[in-house]
Motif scaffolding. Sequence first.
Motif, PDB file in Angstrom:
ATOM      1  N   GLY A  30      10.844  43.557 -13.513  1.00 28.30           N
ATOM      2  CA  GLY A  30      11.555  44.401 -14.029  1.00 28.30           C
ATOM      3  C   GLY A  30      12.392  43.424 -15.337  1.00 28.30           C
ATOM      4  O   GLY A  30      12.131  42.465 -16.068  1.00 28.30           O
ATOM      5  N   ASN A  31      14.069  43.773 -15.544  1.00 30.40           N
ATOM      6  CA  ASN A  31      14.321  43.395 -17.429  1.00 30.40           C
ATOM      7  C   ASN A  31      14.890  42.036 -16.121  1.00 30.40           C
ATOM      8  O   ASN A  31      15.039  41.981 -15.144  1.00 30.40           O
ATOM      9  CB  ASN A  31      15.407  43.930 -17.500  1.00 30.40           C
ATOM     10  N   ALA A  32      15.992  41.052 -16.971  1.00 27.33           N
ATOM     11  CA  ALA A  32      15.913  39.697 -16.608  1.00 27.33           C
ATOM     12  C   ALA A  32      17.522  40.095 -15.343  1.00 27.33           C
ATOM     13  O   ALA A  32      17.417  39.159 -14.038  1.00 27.33           O
ATOM     14  CB  ALA A  32      16.669  39.373 -17.420  1.00 27.33           C
ATOM     15  N   VAL A  33      17.758  40.898 -15.239  1.00 30.46           N
ATOM     16  CA  VAL A  33      18.882  41.191 -14.154  1.00 30.46           C
ATOM     17  C   VAL A  33      18.365  41.665 -13.071  1.00 30.46           C
ATOM     18  O   VAL A  33      18.280  41.295 -11.656  1.00 30.46           O
ATOM     19  CB  VAL A  33      19.828  42.697 -14.534  1.00 30.46           C
ATOM     20  N   VAL A  34      17.005  42.561 -12.096  1.00 29.73           N
ATOM     21  CA  VAL A  34      16.571  42.276 -11.894  1.00 29.73           C
ATOM     22  C   VAL A  34      15.629  41.582 -11.586  1.00 29.73           C
ATOM     23  O   VAL A  34      15.898  41.211  -9.945  1.00 29.73           O
ATOM     24  CB  VAL A  34      15.530  43.810 -11.960  1.00 29.73           C
ATOM     25  N   ARG A  35      14.685  40.745 -12.379  1.00 31.52           N
ATOM     26  CA  ARG A  35      14.414  39.563 -12.148  1.00 31.52           C
ATOM     27  C   ARG A  35      15.421  38.875 -11.466  1.00 31.52           C
ATOM     28  O   ARG A  35      14.919  37.621  -9.999  1.00 31.52           O
ATOM     29  CB  ARG A  35      13.437  38.578 -12.928  1.00 31.52           C
ATOM     30  N   ASN A  36      16.823  38.353 -11.469  1.00 29.40           N
ATOM     31  CA  ASN A  36      17.413  37.562 -11.817  1.00 29.40           C
ATOM     32  C   ASN A  36      17.862  37.849  -9.652  1.00 29.40           C
ATOM     33  O   ASN A  36      18.873  37.206  -8.699  1.00 29.40           O
ATOM     34  CB  ASN A  36      18.467  37.231 -11.930  1.00 29.40           C
ATOM     35  N   ARG A  37      18.195  39.399  -9.558  1.00 31.49           N
ATOM     36  CA  ARG A  37      18.974  39.897  -8.607  1.00 31.49           C
ATOM     37  C   ARG A  37      17.392  39.790  -6.951  1.00 31.49           C
ATOM     38  O   ARG A  37      18.349  39.171  -6.303  1.00 31.49           O
ATOM     39  CB  ARG A  37      18.754  41.278  -8.200  1.00 31.49           C
ATOM     40  N   TRP A  38      16.462  39.430  -7.734  1.00 29.31           N
ATOM     41  CA  TRP A  38      15.342  39.400  -6.140  1.00 29.31           C
ATOM     42  C   TRP A  38      15.720  37.514  -6.324  1.00 29.31           C
ATOM     43  O   TRP A  38      15.164  36.991  -5.035  1.00 29.31           O
ATOM     44  CB  TRP A  38      13.952  39.697  -7.034  1.00 29.31           C
ATOM     45  N   LYS A  39      16.318  37.263  -7.013  1.00 32.78           N
ATOM     46  CA  LYS A  39      15.919  35.014  -6.376  1.00 32.78           C
ATOM     47  C   LYS A  39      16.646  35.133  -6.342  1.00 32.78           C
ATOM     48  O   LYS A  39      16.946  34.229  -5.062  1.00 32.78           O
ATOM     49  CB  LYS A  39      15.601  34.647  -8.440  1.00 32.78           C
ATOM     50  N   ARG A  40      18.465  35.705  -6.624  1.00 32.44           N
ATOM     51  CA  ARG A  40      19.360  35.679  -5.700  1.00 32.44           C
ATOM     52  C   ARG A  40      18.894  35.856  -4.202  1.00 32.44           C
ATOM     53  O   ARG A  40      19.348  35.322  -3.050  1.00 32.44           O
ATOM     54  CB  ARG A  40      20.622  36.031  -6.336  1.00 32.44           C
ATOM     55  N   LEU A  41      18.538  37.208  -3.594  1.00 29.25           N
ATOM     56  CA  LEU A  41      18.602  37.301  -2.656  1.00 29.25           C
ATOM     57  C   LEU A  41      17.768  37.054  -1.883  1.00 29.25           C
ATOM     58  O   LEU A  41      17.541  36.386  -0.960  1.00 29.25           O
ATOM     59  CB  LEU A  41      18.213  39.244  -2.701  1.00 29.25           C
ATOM     60  N   ILE A  42      16.390  36.437  -2.407  1.00 31.56           N
ATOM     61  CA  ILE A  42      14.748  35.455  -1.558  1.00 31.56           C
ATOM     62  C   ILE A  42      15.695  34.035  -1.469  1.00 31.56           C
ATOM     63  O   ILE A  42      15.445  33.335   0.018  1.00 31.56           O
ATOM     64  CB  ILE A  42      14.083  35.858  -2.140  1.00 31.56           C
ATOM     65  N   ARG A  43      16.492  33.487  -2.695  1.00 30.23           N
ATOM     66  CA  ARG A  43      17.346  32.028  -2.143  1.00 30.23           C
ATOM     67  C   ARG A  43      18.415  32.240  -1.129  1.00 30.23           C
ATOM     68  O   ARG A  43      17.947  31.296  -0.454  1.00 30.23           O
ATOM     69  CB  ARG A  43      17.814  32.020  -3.871  1.00 30.23           C
ATOM     70  N   GLU A  44      18.885  33.297  -1.117  1.00 34.00           N
ATOM     71  CA  GLU A  44      20.391  33.219   0.258  1.00 34.00           C
ATOM     72  C   GLU A  44      19.284  33.576   1.226  1.00 34.00           C
ATOM     73  O   GLU A  44      20.026  33.137   2.447  1.00 34.00           O
ATOM     74  CB  GLU A  44      21.158  34.337   0.088  1.00 34.00           C
TER      75      GLU A  44
END
Length: 95
Positions: A30-44
Motif C-alpha cells: 500500500g501507500n506510505a501510510v499503510v506501510r508505516n502502520r504495519w511497521k508500527r503495529l509489528i514493532r509494538e
Amino acid sequence: ADGSLVLFALPRAAADEAIRIGITIPKKTGNAVVRNRWKRLIRESFRQQQASLPAGYEFIVRPKRGAKPDWIAIQKSIPILAVKAAKRFSQVNPK
C-alpha cells in the motif's frame, strides 16, 4: 506464515542471546501510510511480547500479500510464528 504475517528466523551467535527483529514491507502492500502502520503495529507487538519469544534468534517479519493491518491478528501471530520458526530451524540444523 499464517493469514496475516510471514516470519523467518535466523540464529544469532552462540554468545548473543538477544532477540532482534527486521521488518520488510513491500510497496505492493500500500501507500506510505499503510506501510508505516504495519511497521508500527509489528514493532509494538514485538516489544510487548519480547519476553515470550525464543532467545538467540533474529526474526524477519513481513505482511502476507493482501492482508490488512489488524492489531489483534498481529498480536496472535508473532509469538506463534516465532516459536514455530525457531523449532523448525532447530530440527533442520541440530547442534
